[in-house]
Design a protein around this motif. Structure first.
Motif, short mmCIF file in Angstrom:
data_model
loop_
_atom_site.label_atom_id
_atom_site.label_comp_id
_atom_site.label_asym_id
_atom_site.label_seq_id
_atom_site.Cartn_x
_atom_site.Cartn_y
_atom_site.Cartn_z
N TRP A 1 6.43 -6.21 -2.35
CA TRP A 1 5.88 -4.99 -1.77
C TRP A 1 4.77 -5.36 -0.80
O TRP A 1 3.99 -6.27 -1.04
CB TRP A 1 5.34 -4.11 -2.89
CG TRP A 1 4.45 -3.01 -2.44
CD1 TRP A 1 4.82 -1.81 -1.91
CD2 TRP A 1 3.03 -3.01 -2.46
NE1 TRP A 1 3.71 -1.06 -1.61
CE2 TRP A 1 2.60 -1.78 -1.93
CE3 TRP A 1 2.06 -3.93 -2.87
CZ2 TRP A 1 1.25 -1.45 -1.81
CZ3 TRP A 1 0.73 -3.60 -2.76
CH2 TRP A 1 0.33 -2.35 -2.22
N VAL A 2 4.68 -4.63 0.33
CA VAL A 2 3.69 -4.91 1.35
C VAL A 2 2.71 -3.74 1.54
O VAL A 2 1.51 -3.94 1.61
CB VAL A 2 4.38 -5.21 2.70
CG1 VAL A 2 3.36 -5.37 3.82
CG2 VAL A 2 5.24 -6.46 2.59
N ALA A 3 3.24 -2.51 1.64
CA ALA A 3 2.37 -1.37 1.92
C ALA A 3 3.05 -0.10 1.47
O ALA A 3 4.28 -0.02 1.41
CB ALA A 3 2.05 -1.30 3.42
N LEU A 4 2.22 0.92 1.17
CA LEU A 4 2.74 2.19 0.67
C LEU A 4 1.97 3.34 1.29
O LEU A 4 0.75 3.22 1.54
CB LEU A 4 2.60 2.23 -0.85
CG LEU A 4 2.96 3.52 -1.60
CD1 LEU A 4 3.57 3.18 -2.96
CD2 LEU A 4 1.74 4.41 -1.78
N ILE A 5 2.66 4.44 1.52
CA ILE A 5 2.02 5.66 2.00
C ILE A 5 2.63 6.83 1.26
O ILE A 5 3.85 6.94 1.12
CB ILE A 5 2.16 5.80 3.53
CG1 ILE A 5 1.38 7.01 4.05
CG2 ILE A 5 3.62 5.88 3.96
CD1 ILE A 5 1.21 7.02 5.57
N THR A 6 1.78 7.72 0.78
CA THR A 6 2.28 8.88 0.05
C THR A 6 2.87 9.92 1.00
O THR A 6 2.75 9.81 2.22
CB THR A 6 1.16 9.50 -0.80
OG1 THR A 6 -0.01 9.68 0.02
CG2 THR A 6 0.80 8.59 -1.96
N ALA A 7 3.48 10.95 0.41
CA ALA A 7 4.24 11.91 1.21
C ALA A 7 3.38 12.56 2.29
O ALA A 7 3.82 12.70 3.44
CB ALA A 7 4.85 12.97 0.29
N GLY A 8 2.17 12.95 1.94
CA GLY A 8 1.31 13.60 2.91
C GLY A 8 0.47 12.64 3.72
O GLY A 8 -0.29 13.06 4.60
N GLY A 9 0.58 11.36 3.40
CA GLY A 9 -0.19 10.36 4.12
C GLY A 9 -1.62 10.21 3.65
O GLY A 9 -2.40 9.49 4.26
N GLY A 10 -1.95 10.86 2.52
CA GLY A 10 -3.34 10.83 2.09
C GLY A 10 -3.75 9.59 1.33
O GLY A 10 -4.95 9.35 1.14
N PHE A 11 -2.79 8.82 0.89
CA PHE A 11 -3.11 7.59 0.15
C PHE A 11 -2.31 6.45 0.73
O PHE A 11 -1.10 6.53 0.90
CB PHE A 11 -2.79 7.75 -1.34
CG PHE A 11 -3.05 6.50 -2.14
CD1 PHE A 11 -1.99 5.70 -2.55
CD2 PHE A 11 -4.33 6.11 -2.46
CE1 PHE A 11 -2.21 4.53 -3.27
CE2 PHE A 11 -4.58 4.95 -3.19
CZ PHE A 11 -3.50 4.16 -3.60
N LEU A 12 -3.02 5.36 1.03
CA LEU A 12 -2.41 4.14 1.55
C LEU A 12 -2.80 2.98 0.64
O LEU A 12 -3.89 2.96 0.08
CB LEU A 12 -2.90 3.85 2.97
CG LEU A 12 -2.92 5.00 3.99
CD1 LEU A 12 -3.52 4.52 5.31
CD2 LEU A 12 -1.54 5.56 4.20
N ASN A 13 -1.92 2.02 0.54
CA ASN A 13 -2.26 0.84 -0.24
C ASN A 13 -1.55 -0.37 0.37
O ASN A 13 -0.46 -0.22 0.96
CB ASN A 13 -1.85 1.01 -1.70
CG ASN A 13 -2.61 0.07 -2.62
OD1 ASN A 13 -3.58 -0.55 -2.21
ND2 ASN A 13 -2.16 -0.05 -3.86
N TYR A 14 -2.17 -1.55 0.22
CA TYR A 14 -1.66 -2.75 0.87
C TYR A 14 -1.70 -3.95 -0.04
O TYR A 14 -2.61 -4.08 -0.89
CB TYR A 14 -2.50 -3.07 2.12
CG TYR A 14 -2.48 -2.02 3.18
CD1 TYR A 14 -3.46 -1.03 3.23
CD2 TYR A 14 -1.47 -1.99 4.15
CE1 TYR A 14 -3.44 -0.04 4.20
CE2 TYR A 14 -1.45 -1.01 5.13
CZ TYR A 14 -2.43 -0.05 5.15
OH TYR A 14 -2.40 0.93 6.12
N LEU A 15 -0.77 -4.86 0.18
CA LEU A 15 -0.82 -6.18 -0.42
C LEU A 15 -2.10 -6.86 0.07
O LEU A 15 -2.46 -6.75 1.25
CB LEU A 15 0.41 -6.96 0.03
CG LEU A 15 0.60 -8.38 -0.47
CD1 LEU A 15 0.91 -8.39 -1.95
CD2 LEU A 15 1.73 -9.06 0.32
N ASP A 16 -2.79 -7.56 -0.80
CA ASP A 16 -4.07 -8.15 -0.43
C ASP A 16 -3.98 -9.04 0.81
O ASP A 16 -4.86 -9.03 1.66
CB ASP A 16 -4.63 -8.97 -1.60
CG ASP A 16 -5.27 -8.10 -2.67
OD1 ASP A 16 -5.55 -8.63 -3.76
OD2 ASP A 16 -5.47 -6.90 -2.43
#
Length: 116
Positions: free
Chosen positions: A47-62
Motif C-alpha cells: 500500500w502507498v496512499a489512501l484517500i477517503t470518499a470525501g477526501g477528508g482523510f489522507l494517509n501515506y506509506l512512510d
C-alpha cells in the motif's frame, strides 16, 4: 461494478516527477475509498496512499511522505497520485484500488521506472 484504468506511468530520472491517474467507471466512485498500491519485481504488493470518499482523510506509506500526494476529483471519477523527487526504489507497477460497500476493485496497473 467499478472498472479502474490507470495511466501516467513511464520512465523518469531520479529526482523527477510523474502524475498517475486512475479513471473509474460507474456512478458509485464518489462513495468509494480509493488507494494506490505498488509492486516491485520480486516483492509483494504494498500500500502507498489512501484517500477517503470525501477526501477528508489522507494517509501515506512512510517512505513516500512529503514526496507523493493523493487527490481525487469526484466530478471526473478520477483519483491521482502526484509523485515528486522520485527515487530508484519507487520503481514498480502502480495499481489503484477502490473499496465500496465491502467490494474491492483493482485496476490493471501502470509501470513506473525511475532510472538514470
Amino acid at each position: 461494478q467499478v472498472r479502474l484504468v490507470e495511466s501516467g506511468g513511464g520512465l523518469v530520472q531520479p529526482g523527477g516527477s510523474l502524475r498517475l491517474s486512475c479513471a473509474a467507471s460507474g456512478s458509485t466512485f464518489s462513495s468509494a475509498v480509493m488507494s494506490w498500491h505498488r509492486q516491485a519485481p520480486g516483492k509483494e504488493r504494498e500500500w502507498v496512499a489512501l484517500i477517503t470518499a470525501g477526501g477528508g482523510f489522507l494517509n501515506y506509506l512512510d517512505s513516500v511522505k512529503g514526496r507523493f500526494t493523493i487527490s481525487r476529483d469526484n466530478a471526473k471519477n478520477t483519483v491521482y497520485l502526484q509523485m515528486n523527487n522520485l527515487k530508484p526504489e519507487d520503481t514498480a507497477v502502480y495499481y489503484c484500488k477502490a473499496v465500496r460497500a465491502g467490494a474491492i476493485y483493482w485496476g490493471q496497473g501502470t509501470q513506473v521506472t525511475v532510472s538514470s
